[in-house]
Design an enzyme around this catalytic site. Structure first.
Site, PDB file in Angstrom:
ATOM      1  N   ASP A 170      42.616  40.680  33.875  1.00 27.71           N
ATOM      2  CA  ASP A 170      41.403  39.882  33.652  1.00 27.71           C
ATOM      3  C   ASP A 170      40.405  40.798  32.942  1.00 27.71           C
ATOM      4  O   ASP A 170      40.772  41.915  32.521  1.00 27.71           O
ATOM      5  CB  ASP A 170      40.876  39.280  34.973  1.00 27.71           C
ATOM      6  CG  ASP A 170      40.200  40.303  35.879  1.00 27.71           C
ATOM      7  OD1 ASP A 170      40.245  41.520  35.573  1.00 27.71           O
ATOM      8  OD2 ASP A 170      39.618  39.891  36.897  1.00 27.71           O
ATOM      9  N   HIS A 171      39.166  40.354  32.813  1.00 24.25           N
ATOM     10  CA  HIS A 171      38.166  41.147  32.104  1.00 24.25           C
ATOM     11  C   HIS A 171      37.919  42.506  32.780  1.00 24.25           C
ATOM     12  O   HIS A 171      37.652  43.489  32.116  1.00 24.25           O
ATOM     13  CB  HIS A 171      36.856  40.362  31.982  1.00 24.25           C
ATOM     14  CG  HIS A 171      36.361  39.828  33.291  1.00 24.25           C
ATOM     15  ND1 HIS A 171      37.001  38.777  33.948  1.00 24.25           N
ATOM     16  CD2 HIS A 171      35.329  40.196  34.082  1.00 24.25           C
ATOM     17  CE1 HIS A 171      36.371  38.527  35.088  1.00 24.25           C
ATOM     18  NE2 HIS A 171      35.352  39.377  35.196  1.00 24.25           N
ATOM     19  N   CYS A 226      42.969  44.289  37.287  1.00 22.52           N
ATOM     20  CA  CYS A 226      41.688  43.584  37.431  1.00 22.52           C
ATOM     21  C   CYS A 226      40.662  44.621  37.851  1.00 22.52           C
ATOM     22  O   CYS A 226      40.913  45.824  37.705  1.00 22.52           O
ATOM     23  CB  CYS A 226      41.785  42.389  38.377  1.00 22.52           C
ATOM     24  SG  CYS A 226      42.081  42.765  40.109  1.00 22.52           S
ATOM     25  N   THR A 230      39.497  45.577  40.850  1.00 15.56           N
ATOM     26  CA  THR A 230      39.947  46.400  41.988  1.00 15.56           C
ATOM     27  C   THR A 230      41.467  46.440  42.130  1.00 15.56           C
ATOM     28  O   THR A 230      41.984  47.268  42.885  1.00 15.56           O
ATOM     29  CB  THR A 230      39.416  45.813  43.306  1.00 15.56           C
ATOM     30  OG1 THR A 230      39.883  44.448  43.400  1.00 15.56           O
ATOM     31  CG2 THR A 230      37.886  45.830  43.349  1.00 15.56           C
ATOM     32  N   GLY A 231      42.154  45.502  41.514  1.00 16.63           N
ATOM     33  CA  GLY A 231      43.598  45.327  41.722  1.00 16.63           C
ATOM     34  C   GLY A 231      43.880  44.391  42.885  1.00 16.63           C
ATOM     35  O   GLY A 231      45.001  43.888  43.032  1.00 16.63           O
ATOM     36  N   GLY A 246      42.457  41.280  43.925  1.00 15.65           N
ATOM     37  CA  GLY A 246      42.594  39.840  43.673  1.00 15.65           C
ATOM     38  C   GLY A 246      43.935  39.535  43.019  1.00 15.65           C
ATOM     39  O   GLY A 246      44.632  38.584  43.403  1.00 15.65           O
ATOM     40  N   MET A 247      44.305  40.357  42.053  1.00 15.49           N
ATOM     41  CA  MET A 247      45.594  40.176  41.369  1.00 15.49           C
ATOM     42  C   MET A 247      46.739  40.305  42.362  1.00 15.49           C
ATOM     43  O   MET A 247      47.719  39.544  42.307  1.00 15.49           O
ATOM     44  CB  MET A 247      45.762  41.231  40.266  1.00 15.49           C
ATOM     45  CG  MET A 247      44.966  40.972  39.017  1.00 15.49           C
ATOM     46  SD  MET A 247      45.605  39.513  38.145  1.00 15.49           S
ATOM     47  CE  MET A 247      44.935  39.813  36.497  1.00 15.49           C
ATOM     48  N   HIS A 290      60.682  52.371  48.861  1.00 14.88           N
ATOM     49  CA  HIS A 290      60.847  51.720  50.168  1.00 14.88           C
ATOM     50  C   HIS A 290      60.625  50.206  50.150  1.00 14.88           C
ATOM     51  O   HIS A 290      61.251  49.491  50.926  1.00 14.88           O
ATOM     52  CB  HIS A 290      59.884  52.333  51.198  1.00 14.88           C
ATOM     53  CG  HIS A 290      60.254  53.731  51.591  1.00 14.88           C
ATOM     54  ND1 HIS A 290      59.675  54.397  52.643  1.00 14.88           N
ATOM     55  CD2 HIS A 290      61.172  54.599  51.065  1.00 14.88           C
ATOM     56  CE1 HIS A 290      60.204  55.608  52.759  1.00 14.88           C
ATOM     57  NE2 HIS A 290      61.105  55.761  51.796  1.00 14.88           N
ATOM     58  N   HIS A 321      66.069  50.359  53.900  1.00 12.46           N
ATOM     59  CA  HIS A 321      64.901  49.686  53.315  1.00 12.46           C
ATOM     60  C   HIS A 321      65.251  48.281  52.824  1.00 12.46           C
ATOM     61  O   HIS A 321      64.391  47.406  52.789  1.00 12.46           O
ATOM     62  CB  HIS A 321      64.314  50.536  52.188  1.00 12.46           C
ATOM     63  CG  HIS A 321      63.903  51.892  52.657  1.00 12.46           C
ATOM     64  ND1 HIS A 321      62.900  52.088  53.587  1.00 12.46           N
ATOM     65  CD2 HIS A 321      64.400  53.120  52.367  1.00 12.46           C
ATOM     66  CE1 HIS A 321      62.778  53.382  53.843  1.00 12.46           C
ATOM     67  NE2 HIS A 321      63.677  54.034  53.118  1.00 12.46           N
TER      68      HIS A 321
HETATM   69  C1  RB5 Z   1      36.004  40.262  38.460  1.00 11.07           C
HETATM   70  O1  RB5 Z   1      34.639  40.514  38.446  1.00 11.07           O
HETATM   71  C2  RB5 Z   1      36.644  40.873  39.695  1.00 11.07           C
HETATM   72  O2  RB5 Z   1      36.317  40.126  40.808  1.00 11.07           O
HETATM   73  C3  RB5 Z   1      38.148  40.926  39.506  1.00 11.07           C
HETATM   74  O3  RB5 Z   1      38.422  41.691  38.385  1.00 11.07           O
HETATM   75  C4  RB5 Z   1      38.957  41.555  40.622  1.00 11.07           C
HETATM   76  O4  RB5 Z   1      38.447  42.809  40.966  1.00 11.07           O
HETATM   77  C5  RB5 Z   1      39.208  40.722  41.786  1.00 11.07           C
HETATM   78  O5  RB5 Z   1      39.851  41.138  42.754  1.00 11.07           O
END
Ligand code: RB5
Length: 154
Positions: free
Chosen positions: A11-12, A68, A70-71, A73-74, A101, A136
């Site tokens: 994402d952005h 993303c 933080t990684g 949400g993805m 594992h 595993h």
């Molecule tokens: C977008 O602002 C942010 O929420 C997204 O990139 C991600 O970190 C979500 O988990």
């Protein structure tokens, strides 16, 4: 030998880091397909997690990397897909061990968490490490069985 194509999507919040990793993957000679997004404009990460997971489910790609902010949400979105084992990693030990594992097939990186140097070490650990199997496999199979038993208590 089977062609191993990596899937990438962001994402952005992960757009810049994805571009940095693409340049390094090119240098390393790793083949990949980029499922977007293609600009730094705000988008919804689940759309891109879904595109990447579908490519793995369809066999177009063997593993994937999602980017993303933080990684997280993805990773949450990816793990809702059948057959997907996604892990957020901010260190190389976790990246290596989640391959050895957990047989993770999706790596999630936070573009606002890790710098380019560390992210590349994490990506290389993820791409170059194989699943150990053995005991595993039993555990990974147990995890995957939860997908088939959604109506049971667990
Ligand atoms: C977008 O602002 C942010 O929420 C997204 O990139 C991600 O970190 C979500 O988990």
């Amino acid at each position: 030998m089977e062609k191993k194509i990596l899937a990438l999507a962001c994402d952005h919040g992960g757009f810049e880091l994805k571009n940095e990793m693409k340049a390094l993957l090119d240098k390393k000679g790793v083949e990949y397909v980029d499922f977007g997004c293609d600009t730094a404009e705000s988008v919804n990460y689940p759309d891109y997690a879904h595109k990447l997971c579908k490519a793995i489910q369809d066999g177009e790609c063997y593993r994937g990397i999602l980017f993303c902010g933080t990684g997280i949400g993805m990773c949450m979105a990816a793990n809702k897909h059948h057959g997907i084992r996604a892990a957020v990693c901010s260190d190389t030990f976790s990246a290596r061990l989640t391959r050895m594992h957990n047989d993770a097939n999706v790596l999630c990186l936070g573009g606002r968490v890790v710098g380019v140097g560390l992210a590349w070490d994490i990506v290389e650990s993820f791409v170059d490490t194989e699943f150990e199997g053995g005991r595993h496999s039993t555990r990974v199979d147990m995890v995957m069985a939860f997908e088939e038993s959604e109506n049971k208590e667990c």
